[in-house]
Design a protein around this motif. Structure first.
Motif, short mmCIF file in Angstrom:
data_model
loop_
_atom_site.label_atom_id
_atom_site.label_comp_id
_atom_site.label_asym_id
_atom_site.label_seq_id
_atom_site.Cartn_x
_atom_site.Cartn_y
_atom_site.Cartn_z
N TYR A 20 0.82 -1.22 0.00
CA TYR A 20 0.00 0.00 0.00
C TYR A 20 0.86 1.28 0.00
CZ TYR A 20 -3.29 -3.60 1.56
OH TYR A 20 -4.04 -4.74 1.67
N ASN A 21 1.84 1.33 0.95
CA ASN A 21 2.76 2.48 1.06
C ASN A 21 2.02 3.81 1.16
OD1 ASN A 21 5.14 0.83 0.76
ND2 ASN A 21 4.67 0.70 -1.43
N ARG A 22 1.02 3.85 2.05
CA ARG A 22 0.24 5.08 2.23
C ARG A 22 0.57 5.74 3.56
NH1 ARG A 22 -5.74 2.93 0.93
NH2 ARG A 22 -6.33 5.02 1.65
N ASP A 23 0.68 7.06 3.53
CA ASP A 23 0.94 7.83 4.75
C ASP A 23 -0.39 8.25 5.35
OD1 ASP A 23 1.87 9.36 6.79
OD2 ASP A 23 2.56 11.03 5.54
N ILE A 24 -0.73 7.68 6.48
CA ILE A 24 -2.03 7.94 7.10
C ILE A 24 -1.97 9.19 7.98
CG2 ILE A 24 -3.91 6.89 8.43
CD1 ILE A 24 -3.18 5.49 5.78
#
Length: 496
Positions: A50-54
């Motif tokens: 995913y490599n998403r910054d939440i």
């Protein structure tokens, strides 16, 4: 249910039972699960693929929780909740006013460990949803928590959605969405009845649903409930607003509105006067789009729903009996609704189906129409599922199958091709139509219409079981008490 799903559900419930013995309510456990599962999923989304910054700082990440025990864990968890409550977007809304209700750090560590063992982001939506919806229902059943007023029975939601029949690429609003039940019901209906393409799936996930919920804890549960059912984005803007829907016309118009406004007739606020005493003051909403100014909460919601519907938009609204018969502002609203919309169907509901007692309610279905010199409503079809129907929450709860005859009579495929089941030859038919002229001729334009004979009054042999009868007596008494409270508040207000 798969073996893996059963195992996860069993674990979650076992912890719930242990915590209950330690004085932690279903609601408190549910809130802590919300915080912790959200943190775990955020951690999973932060990693490949995913490599998403939440937006969760490293010092307050899931890993930071796993590394601590005892008093250190308790202190860190409290600080984490406080820091994340200040963040923007869904993150801040999930953690708004968050508190740690699990005082035993050892138990908190065990729950963290249980959640850590599962891959929540990859878990089937049905599994996550089943766990969460089950806990929401248990929380609603806990009468001391008062959570029942935010939980509409799921069989009723399913029946209402079936009748409305929402389509893909259309918008759905709920101005008092509670824990999000109507949104989930509509989501399930659309995904079950349509083969969606990529654009339709994206619209359903991000743009279909929008609502309001002013109670912070309930809004948190709704956001998490939707998120676990794959509605909305973990790093997106919340689709549920924390503003009072009645304050102003939001300017948004919906294709469908499905809702159950909060129980209780009056909108009011409590304040401290100059003598230091608590006083209640009725809230009225002065809106140009409203037909009448009133402190009656349900009447205001009816007017608001009429405003936010697109021309041709469909509404299904759970409303108490008083909206159908009371005079004054109530009569004005009914007349205007009959004139400006096609108010085509009313479902009279039995007692014993809501978690909040003392409620005699109906589902009112109407379609918004453009301005016209002639009334849009021609006929009102009423289905009486109250007379001679007996339900209790535990021994005889209402099931979806109980409403299938109503759905058949409603005829969702084309509601203009209906047939009455009542006739002079069949006076016990539950589905009957009344013309606009018949209704307008009634005292106060009352829509509180019934014709079936109560069999228990005529024949003692047909009395329901004692527990059902006792439950109905309690419902009637509590309904009467609520009415007396409102009268006393009115008298006291006039004296002041």
């Amino acid at each position: 249910m798969s073996e893996n799903t059963s195992s996860i559900v069993s674990k979650v419930w076992n912890f719930c039972n242990v915590l209950r013995d330690g004085g932690v309510s279903y609601g408190d456990y549910l809130e802590q699960l919300t915080y912790l599962i959200f943190l775990k999923m955020a951690d999973e989304y932060r990693k490949p693929p995913y490599n998403r910054d939440i937006g969760i700082p490293e010092e307050y990440s899931w890993e930071s929780l796993k590394q601590k025990k005892g008093a250190e864990l308790d202190t860190h968890y409290k600080k984490l909740l406080d820091e994340l409550s200040r963040k923007p977007g869904m993150l801040g809304q999930i953690f708004l006013k968050a508190q740690n209700k699990i005082s035993d750090p050892a138990m908190l560590y065990k729950i963290i460990d249980m959640i850590d063992k599962e891959k929540w982001a990859m878990m089937e939506v049905d599994t996550k949803g089943e766990i969460y919806e089950g806990l929401l229902q248990k929380n609603a059943e806990d009468t001391k928590s008062g959570a029942g007023q935010y939980f509409t029975p799921r069989p009723l939601i399913k029946a209402m959605v079936e009748c409305i029949g929402p389509e893909p690429m259309k918008t759905i609003g709920d101005p008092c969405c509670g824990t999000g039940g109507f949104f989930l019901g509509a989501y399930d209906f659309i995904t079950s009845n349509y083969k969606l393409d990529r654009e339709q799936k994206r619209f359903l996930k991000d743009k279909t649903f929008s609502g309001n919920e002013i109670v912070a804890g309930t809004r948190r549960l709704a956001l998490m409930n939707l998120f676990l059912h794959n509605i909305g984005e973990i790093d997106g803007e919340p689709m549920i607003s924390n503003t009072d829907a009645l304050i102003a016309d939001p300017g948004i118009r919906y294709d469908y509105v499905l809702t159950n406004p909060p129980f209780g007739k009056k909108s009011s606020m409590t304040f401290t006067n100059e003598e230091g005493e608590l006083e209640r003051e009725d809230l009225t909403y002065n809106r140009q789009d409203f037909w009448v100014t009133s402190s009656n909460k349900q009447l205001n919601f009816v007017q608001h729903i009429r405003t936010i519907l697109k021309p041709g938009g469909q509404a299904a609204v759970v409303l108490p009996d008083n909206v159908l018969f009371e005079g004054g502002a109530g009569e004005t609203v009914r007349k205007k609704l009959l004139e400006t919309t096609d108010l085509h169907t009313i479902l009279r509901l039995p007692t014993g189906i809501f978690y909040a007692h003392g409620v005699k309610a109906n589902v009112v279905f109407f379609e918004s129409k453009p301005a016209s010199k002639d009334p849009w409503t021609k006929e009102v079809w009423i289905y009486d599922y109250r007379t001679n129907v007996h339900h209790t929450l535990k021994k005889n709860p209402m099931k979806y199958q109980d409403l299938e005859d109503f759905i058949k009579c409603y005829h969702p495929e084309n509601r203009h091709n209906r047939e009455e089941t009542w006739s002079e030859e069949n006076p016990n038919g539950r589905f009957r139509k009344f013309s606009y002229d018949e209704i307008i001729a009634r005292d106060k334009t009352s829509l509180d219409i019934f014709w079936l004979k109560d069999e228990s009054l005529a024949d003692l042999e047909n009395l329901p079981d004692p527990d059902v009868l006792a439950n109905e007596i309690i419902e009637n008494l509590e309904s009467a008490v609520e009415s007396f409270k409102e009268i006393m508040e009115e008298i006291n207000g006039n004296r002041q």
